[in-house]
Design a protein around this motif. Structure first.
Motif, PDB file in Angstrom:
ATOM      1  N   ALA A  40      20.524   6.857 -22.633  1.00  0.00           N
ATOM      2  CA  ALA A  40      19.764   7.452 -23.734  1.00  0.00           C
ATOM      3  C   ALA A  40      18.688   6.491 -24.224  1.00  0.00           C
ATOM      4  N   ASP A  41      19.038   5.220 -24.357  1.00  0.00           N
ATOM      5  CA  ASP A  41      18.061   4.214 -24.798  1.00  0.00           C
ATOM      6  C   ASP A  41      16.925   4.080 -23.784  1.00  0.00           C
ATOM      7  N   TRP A  42      17.269   4.137 -22.501  1.00  0.00           N
ATOM      8  CA  TRP A  42      16.281   4.034 -21.417  1.00  0.00           C
ATOM      9  C   TRP A  42      15.259   5.162 -21.526  1.00  0.00           C
ATOM     10  N   LEU A  43      15.746   6.367 -21.770  1.00  0.00           N
ATOM     11  CA  LEU A  43      14.843   7.495 -21.947  1.00  0.00           C
ATOM     12  C   LEU A  43      13.983   7.325 -23.197  1.00  0.00           C
ATOM     13  N   GLN A  44      14.603   6.881 -24.281  1.00  0.00           N
ATOM     14  CA  GLN A  44      13.898   6.726 -25.543  1.00  0.00           C
ATOM     15  C   GLN A  44      12.763   5.721 -25.438  1.00  0.00           C
ATOM     16  N   GLU A  45      12.976   4.690 -24.621  1.00  0.00           N
ATOM     17  CA  GLU A  45      11.960   3.658 -24.454  1.00  0.00           C
ATOM     18  C   GLU A  45      10.852   4.066 -23.490  1.00  0.00           C
ATOM     19  N   GLY A  46      10.975   5.248 -22.902  1.00  0.00           N
ATOM     20  CA  GLY A  46       9.929   5.765 -22.031  1.00  0.00           C
ATOM     21  C   GLY A  46       9.998   5.269 -20.605  1.00  0.00           C
ATOM     22  N   TYR A  47      11.081   4.579 -20.236  1.00  0.00           N
ATOM     23  CA  TYR A  47      11.174   4.003 -18.900  1.00  0.00           C
ATOM     24  C   TYR A  47      11.363   5.059 -17.817  1.00  0.00           C
ATOM     25  N   GLY A  48      11.667   6.287 -18.217  1.00  0.00           N
ATOM     26  CA  GLY A  48      11.821   7.367 -17.237  1.00  0.00           C
ATOM     27  C   GLY A  48      10.507   7.976 -16.795  1.00  0.00           C
ATOM     28  N   TRP A 155      29.881  -1.282  -8.129  1.00  0.00           N
ATOM     29  CA  TRP A 155      29.411  -1.578  -9.475  1.00  0.00           C
ATOM     30  C   TRP A 155      27.899  -1.394  -9.506  1.00  0.00           C
ATOM     31  N   ILE A 156      27.366  -1.157 -10.688  1.00  0.00           N
ATOM     32  CA  ILE A 156      25.928  -1.022 -10.829  1.00  0.00           C
ATOM     33  C   ILE A 156      25.321  -2.415 -10.906  1.00  0.00           C
ATOM     34  N   GLY A 157      24.473  -2.734  -9.915  1.00  0.00           N
ATOM     35  CA  GLY A 157      23.895  -4.061  -9.824  1.00  0.00           C
ATOM     36  C   GLY A 157      22.694  -4.254 -10.728  1.00  0.00           C
ATOM     37  N   LYS A 158      22.160  -5.460 -10.709  1.00  0.00           N
ATOM     38  CA  LYS A 158      21.003  -5.776 -11.542  1.00  0.00           C
ATOM     39  C   LYS A 158      19.773  -4.957 -11.157  1.00  0.00           C
ATOM     40  N   ASN A 159      19.744  -4.461  -9.915  1.00  0.00           N
ATOM     41  CA  ASN A 159      18.633  -3.602  -9.492  1.00  0.00           C
ATOM     42  C   ASN A 159      18.889  -2.132  -9.816  1.00  0.00           C
ATOM     43  N   THR A 160      19.925  -1.869 -10.600  1.00  0.00           N
ATOM     44  CA  THR A 160      20.342  -0.545 -11.085  1.00  0.00           C
ATOM     45  C   THR A 160      20.920   0.343  -9.994  1.00  0.00           C
ATOM     46  N   CYS A 192      27.607  -9.377  -9.191  1.00  0.00           N
ATOM     47  CA  CYS A 192      26.248  -9.901  -9.018  1.00  0.00           C
ATOM     48  C   CYS A 192      26.167 -11.389  -9.386  1.00  0.00           C
ATOM     49  N   GLY A 193      26.997 -11.814 -10.337  1.00  0.00           N
ATOM     50  CA  GLY A 193      26.983 -13.210 -10.742  1.00  0.00           C
ATOM     51  C   GLY A 193      25.615 -13.632 -11.264  1.00  0.00           C
ATOM     52  N   SER A 194      25.171 -14.811 -10.859  1.00  0.00           N
ATOM     53  CA  SER A 194      23.884 -15.335 -11.327  1.00  0.00           C
ATOM     54  C   SER A 194      22.724 -14.941 -10.409  1.00  0.00           C
ATOM     55  N   CYS A 195      23.004 -14.212  -9.353  1.00  0.00           N
ATOM     56  CA  CYS A 195      21.955 -13.819  -8.398  1.00  0.00           C
ATOM     57  C   CYS A 195      20.924 -12.912  -9.071  1.00  0.00           C
ATOM     58  N   ASP A 196      19.657 -13.221  -8.853  1.00  0.00           N
ATOM     59  CA  ASP A 196      18.591 -12.365  -9.365  1.00  0.00           C
ATOM     60  C   ASP A 196      17.495 -12.156  -8.318  1.00  0.00           C
ATOM     61  N   LEU A 197      17.891 -12.203  -7.039  1.00  0.00           N
ATOM     62  CA  LEU A 197      16.920 -12.042  -5.956  1.00  0.00           C
ATOM     63  C   LEU A 197      16.175 -10.715  -6.055  1.00  0.00           C
ATOM     64  N   CYS A 198      16.893  -9.655  -6.416  1.00  0.00           N
ATOM     65  CA  CYS A 198      16.268  -8.333  -6.488  1.00  0.00           C
ATOM     66  C   CYS A 198      15.208  -8.289  -7.582  1.00  0.00           C
ATOM     67  N   GLY A 209      14.288  -6.481 -17.037  1.00  0.00           N
ATOM     68  CA  GLY A 209      15.420  -7.369 -17.199  1.00  0.00           C
ATOM     69  C   GLY A 209      16.528  -6.927 -16.269  1.00  0.00           C
ATOM     70  N   PRO A 210      17.622  -7.690 -16.185  1.00  0.00           N
ATOM     71  CA  PRO A 210      18.752  -7.259 -15.350  1.00  0.00           C
ATOM     72  C   PRO A 210      19.257  -5.895 -15.803  1.00  0.00           C
ATOM     73  N   TYR A 211      19.512  -5.025 -14.852  1.00  0.00           N
ATOM     74  CA  TYR A 211      20.053  -3.685 -15.096  1.00  0.00           C
ATOM     75  C   TYR A 211      19.071  -2.788 -15.861  1.00  0.00           C
ATOM     76  N   ARG A 212      17.792  -3.162 -15.881  1.00  0.00           N
ATOM     77  CA  ARG A 212      16.813  -2.407 -16.667  1.00  0.00           C
ATOM     78  C   ARG A 212      15.549  -2.210 -15.845  1.00  0.00           C
ATOM     79  N   LEU A 213      15.316  -0.982 -15.416  1.00  0.00           N
ATOM     80  CA  LEU A 213      14.177  -0.651 -14.562  1.00  0.00           C
ATOM     81  C   LEU A 213      13.177   0.195 -15.324  1.00  0.00           C
ATOM     82  N   ASP A 214      11.926  -0.222 -15.297  1.00  0.00           N
ATOM     83  CA  ASP A 214      10.849   0.611 -15.824  1.00  0.00           C
ATOM     84  C   ASP A 214      10.318   1.439 -14.649  1.00  0.00           C
ATOM     85  N   ALA A 215      10.748   2.692 -14.595  1.00  0.00           N
ATOM     86  CA  ALA A 215      10.389   3.535 -13.443  1.00  0.00           C
ATOM     87  C   ALA A 215       8.888   3.660 -13.284  1.00  0.00           C
ATOM     88  N   ARG A 216       8.149   3.529 -14.361  1.00  0.00           N
ATOM     89  CA  ARG A 216       6.702   3.719 -14.304  1.00  0.00           C
ATOM     90  C   ARG A 216       6.012   2.655 -13.445  1.00  0.00           C
TER      91      ARG A 216
END
Length: 383
Positions: A40-48, A155-160, A192-198, A209-216
């Protein structure tokens, strides 16, 4: 077959699902998905972005019991689509593009729907009484990754994306809602641990940010979901992608040394792995429908695919593409004409400029005229 207990039925359902070709199977209850507020927050922020269907179905996705009151359990299934054909790291010969691996074969919706229907029929025959059921494959108001995570598939990774420790993330998901009370599987922990390659690999910086994609800013969104013009400032970052991306999966350690799919329907169709781009520009509507019949690429329609191909050719800067791009300046679709103009502007040759000058004199669409004018001056349209 006589099933003595819910536990035995659950095991039998999993065995039948495996027999039908689903590599991963898990069961969860029909509860609100664990990340429904984040959604819901993701939609509210316009990331969809312009995915209005997400907003229209927000409440249904967050609270499935409100529209499936009879459902008690969800069988989540996954099927591997990975095939070991590499991304071409250099352009030799005719310019080529990249199509996301999931779209190389047949449309997964068709494959999943028939097999989930078969699984539901098997369950009804096995139980020997009426069982309500409803299958969904990336088309209903379902937070698929949430249910699959609850069911222990990954599990849902940092790349969502959903990640399985043994099978990586190259798999499709489907769900079968049932009126049966079945024992639920346990979720698995995030690894995922500390990995942030994606996060670092994304060429458009789509991850806020981790687990947060701006689809736009996501290449998959821009080349598939977005129906209009691709923002000019992002076009150079898209590279040679013409349908989807895969970069954040390619760098994921869990996708190293995974097994290739054995499913015939997901093997690459001729011309869909690293396709030559210039021939695609010559397709009319009928040829497009024929070439991509049964393919996920039909979703973007001819206008969307040719838009993407034009951007890819502009990024590759191939001089041999100029005649084909120049012909697109007379295409019936304004969207295609505008992006062809941008691509020609990127080449910067005398031939390209002459084609743009001629097109500007006859163009009537105001947005396309702006694209052509900006291509001639080397600027970027403000949209």
């Amino acid at each position: 077959m006589v099933v003595q207990s819910p536990e035995q039925l659950t095991q039998a359902i999993k065995e039948e699902a495996h027999r039908l070709g689903f590599e991963l199977v898990g069961i969860s209850s029909v509860s609100d998905p664990p990340h429904e507020q984040s959604f819901a927050d993701w939609l509210q922020e316009g990331y969809g972005g312009e995915m209005a269907y997400m907003t229209r179905t927000e409440q249904a996705r967050r609270h499935p019991s409100t529209w499936l009151p009879w459902a008690r359990s969800v069988v989540s299934v996954a099927m591997n689509y990975y095939t070991p054909f590499p991304r071409e790291t250099h352009q030799a010969g005719a310019p080529k593009g990249w199509i996301s691996r999931y779209a190389w074969g047949e449309d997964y919706h068709t494959v999943f729907e028939s097999r989930l229907d078969a699984l539901l029929g098997w369950i009804r025959n096995t139980v020997g009484e009426e069982v309500q059921g409803k299958a969904y494959v990336d088309a209903g108001p379902v937070l698929e990754k949430g249910f699959a995570g609850l069911a222990g598939i990954g599990w849902i990774g940092k790349n969502t994306l959903l990640i399985s420790p043994k099978h990586g993330s190259y798999f499709f998901l489907g769900e079968l809602f049932l009126s049966l009370e079945l024992p639920a599987d346990q979720p698995i922990r995030n690894r995922c641990g500390s990995c942030d390659l994606c996060l670092k690999a994304c060429p458009t910086d789509a991850f806020v940010g981790p687990y947060r994609l701006d689809a736009r800013r996501c290449i998959s969104y821009l080349t598939i979901e977005l129906k209009g013009s691709i923002p000019a400032q992002i076009r150079p970052l898209i590279g040679s992608h013409i349908f989807g991306c895969d970069i954040c999966q390619e760098v994921c350690p869990y996708n190293v040394n995974i097994e290739a799919s054995k499913e015939p329907a997901f093997q690459p169709r001729e011309g869909l792995h690293a396709p030559e781009l210039i021939p695609l520009l010559a397709l009319n509507d009928e040829q497009f429908r024929s070439w991509f019949k049964g393919s996920p690429l039909k979703r973007s329609k001819r206008r969307g695919v040719l838009r993407n191909v034009a951007v890819a050719l502009g990024n590759l800067g191939s001089a041999e593409s100029i005649p084909a791009l120049a012909r697109l300046l007379s295409d019936p679709e304004p969207l295609v004409r505008g992006h062809a103009a941008w691509a020609l502007g990127r080449t910067g040759t005398t031939e390209a400029r002459a084609a743009l000058d001629e097109a500007l004199a006859r163009e009537t669409d105001p947005d396309v005229k702006v694209e052509i004018a900006q291509a001639l001056t080397g600027g970027a349209p403000s949209h």
